[in-house]
Write an enzyme that holds these catalytic residues in place. Structure first.
Site, PDB file in Angstrom:
ATOM      1  CD  GLU A  40      -0.702  -2.550   5.918  1.00  0.00           C
ATOM      2  OE1 GLU A  40       0.405  -2.269   6.396  1.00  0.00           O
ATOM      3  OE2 GLU A  40      -1.418  -1.703   5.371  1.00  0.00           O
TER       4      GLU A  40
ATOM      5  CB  SER B 184       0.592  -0.279  10.321  1.00  0.00           C
ATOM      6  OG  SER B 184       0.034  -1.536   9.997  1.00  0.00           O
TER       7      SER B 184
ATOM      8  CG  HIS C 234       1.196   4.125  11.160  1.00  0.00           C
ATOM      9  ND1 HIS C 234       1.677   3.951  12.435  1.00  0.00           N
ATOM     10  CD2 HIS C 234       0.185   3.243  11.007  1.00  0.00           C
ATOM     11  CE1 HIS C 234       0.985   2.998  13.023  1.00  0.00           C
ATOM     12  NE2 HIS C 234       0.081   2.562  12.184  1.00  0.00           N
TER      13      HIS C 234
ATOM     14  CG  ASN D 229      -5.969   2.631  13.842  1.00  0.00           C
ATOM     15  OD1 ASN D 229      -6.607   3.516  13.302  1.00  0.00           O
ATOM     16  ND2 ASN D 229      -5.358   1.670  13.180  1.00  0.00           N
TER      17      ASN D 229
ATOM     18  CE  LYS E 109      -1.358  -1.157   1.944  1.00  0.00           C
ATOM     19  NZ  LYS E 109      -2.141   0.017   2.331  1.00  0.00           N
TER      20      LYS E 109
END
Length: 159
Positions: A39, A66, A89, A92, A44
């Site tokens: 993240e 997220s 997203h 979880n 990315k």
């Protein structure tokens, strides 16, 4: 930005990128590629640059971020890539929480948005909410998204 950066040891990062580098070509024929790496924006963005060079022109690419804004993730990407990119997203733990937030960017086409929403509902069995550009659960501006959101909410768990 307003996202949280996570620091991983260099050895761990090298192993993650070794796996991605070795098998990246396997993604060339995919219809939908969902990125779910560390993240942090830079890794990315680097992965998206590599993907853009090998994927087919109709492939959808999403990020399971997220908290990183879509605009940050799309820096340096072509207009064609931007049209078929969005955030996905998965809440979880995904095997228990049957909810998927889809986050289009301003450039995401209605066809791409509808494909991911329909796939999320019919194949993955998720209740789908459409976010507005960055992690705010609200209808997206595209006419297709405005039509899709009420249907998604009707199929959400507990609805």
């Amino acid at each position: 930005g307003n996202y949280r950066e996570t620091r991983l040891p260099l050895v761990m990062l090298q192993e993650i990128f070794k796996f991605v580098k070795d098998d990246l070509g396997l993604l060339a024929a995919c219809d939908w590629i969902c990125e779910a790496i560390i993240e942090q924006p830079a890794p990315k963005q680097a992965l998206f640059a590599r993907l853009e060079a090998i994927i087919k022109p109709t492939a959808v690419v999403s990020s399971n971020t997220s908290g990183i804004p879509m605009a940050v993730l799309l820096e340096g990407r072509s207009a064609a890539f931007r049209r078929r990119f969005l955030g996905t997203h998965f809440f979880n733990p995904p095997r228990y929480l049957k909810l998927l937030e889809v986050i289009p960017s301003p450039a995401t086409t209605p066809d791409v948005l509808n494909f991911v929403v329909e796939f999320g509902e019919s194949v993955l069995g998720k209740g789908v909410v459409v976010g507005r550009f960055h992690r705010t659960i609200a209808p997206a501006p595209a006419a297709a998204a405005k039509k899709t959101v009420p249907r998604c909410w009707a199929k959400s768990p507990g609805a």
